[in-house]
Write a protein that holds these residues in place. Structure first.
Motif, PDB file in Angstrom:
ATOM      1  N   GLY A   1     -34.951   9.605  23.241  1.00  0.00           N
ATOM      2  CA  GLY A   1     -34.699  10.313  24.587  1.00  0.00           C
ATOM      3  C   GLY A   1     -35.924  11.009  25.129  1.00  0.00           C
ATOM      4  O   GLY A   1     -37.387  10.783  24.806  1.00  0.00           O
ATOM      5  N   GLY A   2     -35.777  12.005  26.313  1.00  0.00           N
ATOM      6  CA  GLY A   2     -36.657  12.890  26.561  1.00  0.00           C
ATOM      7  C   GLY A   2     -37.740  13.364  25.454  1.00  0.00           C
ATOM      8  O   GLY A   2     -39.297  13.562  26.489  1.00  0.00           O
TER       9      GLY A   2
ATOM     10  N   ASP B   1     -40.613  11.958  25.023  1.00  0.00           N
ATOM     11  CA  ASP B   1     -41.948  11.322  26.661  1.00  0.00           C
ATOM     12  C   ASP B   1     -42.184  12.636  26.193  1.00  0.00           C
ATOM     13  O   ASP B   1     -43.594  13.101  26.676  1.00  0.00           O
TER      14      ASP B   1
ATOM     15  N   GLY C   1     -28.636   5.487  32.721  1.00  0.00           N
ATOM     16  CA  GLY C   1     -28.582   6.473  31.195  1.00  0.00           C
ATOM     17  C   GLY C   1     -28.249   6.422  30.182  1.00  0.00           C
ATOM     18  O   GLY C   1     -26.760   5.094  30.045  1.00  0.00           O
ATOM     19  N   ARG C   2     -28.174   6.697  29.390  1.00  0.00           N
ATOM     20  CA  ARG C   2     -27.200   6.916  28.410  1.00  0.00           C
ATOM     21  C   ARG C   2     -25.303   7.089  28.604  1.00  0.00           C
ATOM     22  O   ARG C   2     -25.263   8.349  29.749  1.00  0.00           O
TER      23      ARG C   2
ATOM     24  N   LYS D   1     -23.381  12.773  30.775  1.00  0.00           N
ATOM     25  CA  LYS D   1     -23.830  12.592  32.050  1.00  0.00           C
ATOM     26  C   LYS D   1     -23.057  12.061  33.377  1.00  0.00           C
ATOM     27  O   LYS D   1     -23.429  11.852  34.112  1.00  0.00           O
TER      28      LYS D   1
ATOM     29  N   GLY E   1     -26.862   0.997  31.827  1.00  0.00           N
ATOM     30  CA  GLY E   1     -26.967   1.671  30.453  1.00  0.00           C
ATOM     31  C   GLY E   1     -26.141   1.229  29.098  1.00  0.00           C
ATOM     32  O   GLY E   1     -25.733   0.370  29.432  1.00  0.00           O
TER      33      GLY E   1
ATOM     34  N   GLY F   1     -26.793  -2.545  28.190  1.00  0.00           N
ATOM     35  CA  GLY F   1     -28.257  -2.248  26.959  1.00  0.00           C
ATOM     36  C   GLY F   1     -29.785  -1.527  27.849  1.00  0.00           C
ATOM     37  O   GLY F   1     -29.328  -1.053  28.104  1.00  0.00           O
ATOM     38  N   TYR F   2     -30.504  -1.383  27.141  1.00  0.00           N
ATOM     39  CA  TYR F   2     -31.365  -0.098  27.142  1.00  0.00           C
ATOM     40  C   TYR F   2     -32.666  -1.730  27.652  1.00  0.00           C
ATOM     41  O   TYR F   2     -33.541  -2.208  27.293  1.00  0.00           O
ATOM     42  N   ASP F   3     -33.490  -1.329  29.698  1.00  0.00           N
ATOM     43  CA  ASP F   3     -33.904  -2.056  29.803  1.00  0.00           C
ATOM     44  C   ASP F   3     -34.830  -1.787  31.027  1.00  0.00           C
ATOM     45  O   ASP F   3     -35.010  -0.720  32.006  1.00  0.00           O
ATOM     46  N   GLU F   4     -35.884  -0.851  30.331  1.00  0.00           N
ATOM     47  CA  GLU F   4     -37.402  -0.501  31.076  1.00  0.00           C
ATOM     48  C   GLU F   4     -37.821  -1.547  32.262  1.00  0.00           C
ATOM     49  O   GLU F   4     -38.055  -0.231  33.401  1.00  0.00           O
TER      50      GLU F   4
ATOM     51  N   ALA G   1     -35.360  -0.693  35.171  1.00  0.00           N
ATOM     52  CA  ALA G   1     -34.860   1.023  35.456  1.00  0.00           C
ATOM     53  C   ALA G   1     -35.852   0.397  36.217  1.00  0.00           C
ATOM     54  O   ALA G   1     -36.187   1.860  37.617  1.00  0.00           O
TER      55      ALA G   1
ATOM     56  N   GLU H   1     -27.382  18.911  31.901  1.00  0.00           N
ATOM     57  CA  GLU H   1     -29.275  18.161  31.959  1.00  0.00           C
ATOM     58  C   GLU H   1     -30.262  19.450  31.992  1.00  0.00           C
ATOM     59  O   GLU H   1     -30.769  20.140  32.825  1.00  0.00           O
TER      60      GLU H   1
ATOM     61  N   ASN I   1     -34.774  10.869  35.195  1.00  0.00           N
ATOM     62  CA  ASN I   1     -34.295   9.749  36.525  1.00  0.00           C
ATOM     63  C   ASN I   1     -34.600  10.616  37.575  1.00  0.00           C
ATOM     64  O   ASN I   1     -35.176  10.193  38.688  1.00  0.00           O
TER      65      ASN I   1
ATOM     66  N   TYR J   1     -37.815  10.412  38.866  1.00  0.00           N
ATOM     67  CA  TYR J   1     -38.389   9.257  39.399  1.00  0.00           C
ATOM     68  C   TYR J   1     -38.655   8.668  40.522  1.00  0.00           C
ATOM     69  O   TYR J   1     -39.084   8.441  40.979  1.00  0.00           O
TER      70      TYR J   1
END
Ligand code: ADP
Length: 490
Positions: free
Chosen positions: A17-18, A21, A308-309, A314, A337, A363-366, A369, A386, A391, A394
């Protein structure tokens, strides 16, 4: 300044997660500003995989050595790599039985959560190696509960271990929900003086985060509003009293975003690139998103994105409650997500019932996103809490005015449009986490889209500065405060 970051995650070697980063982007920004900075993290399976995929391997940092924990001896290796796009050294603490596991936070082979042992070994080995390599930092910057033992060693062992005398510590809370709470009988494994046990115990458990909150010279969290929220009973996750007591040492600093990953002018994931001066590419991205989602490109209905997750935090459960009303009123929704299977099922059910108006990707898909951030008209984050949130930043950078619940970092980055603040507003906010509040705010956003206000909201959004340079400067001030609390020069 000489800074050592200790973290369980760091992109691209380990991320859930964050935290992953931040533990990469902040050191990189500090290095660019001229600091002498390095990162220490466990040599997770994912880090080994990262090197294997590149057919390379980190070099040996120093000769293997042994660390004693409660009478048991563990052999540890130290490897040395580098953070990509920088010359920041990354020191990996390798001990395969502890760190060579699939998921970063996996239990041991018997299903037991041995996190306290794993991260105690990580901190003890990192400190031993820093001594061995002659790399004493001026600041030990620890992220979340995993390296929490380090500030405790610094504060409570210094009359035994003079090495810490000139080291100040900073603890950053990325998410107060995770505290590292273990059975009280495990306290001796930490190797701290027995008289410090009450400082680590909390509600009948050894609570590593609590110990670090008591011990750290300065405490930061990832947004000013979250720094305030965690001092309230509502947001304090059981630690609010202690956080209030340490309020003069606590401050909130927003995360930045990485412009090499998230800039619509250079983003390689996008079909067309764009900037605030020329938004033609954004219209093309919108068409591409419509095509991918199976939506009609000429339908003027607002396209709402969510990524997101899928967890309680969330607030997607409430968003899903609002979906029938949103769709009936003409909004179209794309969601990406993974997580809670019940939420995943609800997403798939809506997608099956409303093709052409609701699209779910699990799923996770950069790449996806990026496509959603650029192609959607607006982006929604109905979070219960939060700490910072990436996000919405972004979305702002991509000219996609976000709709957010007014909490934590969302409150610090999104200025809700209320009809009379078009000079500043860059999105929409609501307070109550209810389907009614979500539906009402989305309706308000739809009317803004239809009115002449939207282009200005987009311009305001794209003007925001979320550079890491700015955040790194603020961390520099915190480091100076930490050292002055210790009576140390900087
Ligand atoms: P958190 O750290 O609580 O998960 P943040 O908003 O701070 O939330 O950061 C989440 C990061 O993970 C963002 O970079 C976001 O784009 C990314 N992300 C989350 N879920 C997905 C997904 N399913 N596919 C692609 N990226 C995702």
């Amino acid at each position: 300044m000489k800074i050592c970051h200790l973290s369980a995650e760091c992109m691209p070697f380990a991320k859930t997660g964050g935290l992953g980063d931040v533990a990469a982007a902040l050191p990189r920004a500090q290095w660019a500003a001229g600091d002498d900075v390095e990162v220490w993290l466990p040599f997770h399976h994912s880090a080994a995989e990262w090197y294997r995929r590149r057919q390379s391997w980190p070099e040996l940092g120093c000769a293997p050595f042994r660390v004693e924990l409660l009478g048991q001896s563990y052999e540890v290796g130290i490897l040395r790599g580098q953070l990509p796009a920088s010359q920041v050294p990354v020191y990996f603490v390798a001990h395969d039985p502890f760190f060579h596991r699939g998921p970063i936070y996996a239990a041991d082979a018997t299903g037991r959560d041995d996190g306290l042992w794993r991260f105690t070994l990580f901190v003890r080995a990192a400190v031993a190696a820093m001594k061995h390599l002659g790399r004493r930092p001026q600041i030990l910057h620890c992220h979340d509960w995993h390296p929490a033992l380090a500030p405790m060693l610094g504060a409570w062992s210094s009359y035994r271990d003079r090495w810490f005398d000139e080291v100040a510590s900073v603890l950053t809370i990325h998410n107060l929900h995770h505290q590292g709470a273990y059975e009280p009988s495990l306290f001796p494994a930490l190797g701290l003086p027995a008289e410090t046990a009450p400082l680590v115990h909390h509600h009948g458990a050894v609570n590593l985060l609590k110990g670090a909150l008591v011990a750290a010279d300065m405490i930061t969290t990832v947004s000013p509003t979250y720094a305030w929220e965690i001092q309230t009973r509502e947001g304090g996750q059981g630690l609010d009293e202690l956080l209030r007591a340490r309020g003069d040492r606590l401050t909130g600093i927003l995360n930045g975003i990485d412009p090499s990953e998230w800039d619509p002018a250079v983003d390689p994931h996008l079909l067309a690139r764009y900037s605030a001066a020329d938004l033609t590419g954004k219209a093309q991205c919108r068409r591409a998103l419509c095509e991918a989602a199976g939506f009609a490109a000429d339908d003027p209905g607002l396209i709402l994105g969510a990524i997101g997750r899928l967890t309680e935090q969330k607030g997607f459960d409430v968003l899903l409650d609002a979906v029938p009303r949103l769709l009936a009123e003409g909004t179209r929704i794309v969601m990406l997500g993974s997580g809670d299977p019940a939420l995943e099922r609800r997403m798939l059910d809506y997608a099956a019932a409303h093709p052409g108006r609701f699209r779910a990707w699990l799923g996770y898909d950069e790449a996806r996103a990026h496509g959603i951030e650029a192609g959607a008209d607006s982006f929604i984050m109905p979070s219960r809490f939060e700490p910072c949130g990436l996000n919405q930043m972004y979305s702002l950078a991509y000219g996609t005015p976000p709709i957010v619940r007014h909490t934590g970092g969302l409150a610090d980055t999104v200025i809700g449009y209320h009809g009379h603040n078009l000079d500043r507003a860059n999105g929409f906010s609501f307070y109550d986490l209810t389907a009614d509040a979500i539906a009402g705010t989305v309706a308000w956003a739809r009317s803004a889209l239809a009115s002449g206000a939207w282009p200005q909201l987009v311009q305001n959004a794209m003007r925001a500065d979320f550079s890491w340079r700015r955040s790194a400067e603020l961390y520099g001030q915190v480091y100076r405060q930490a050292r002055s609390h210790r009576g140390l020069p900087f």
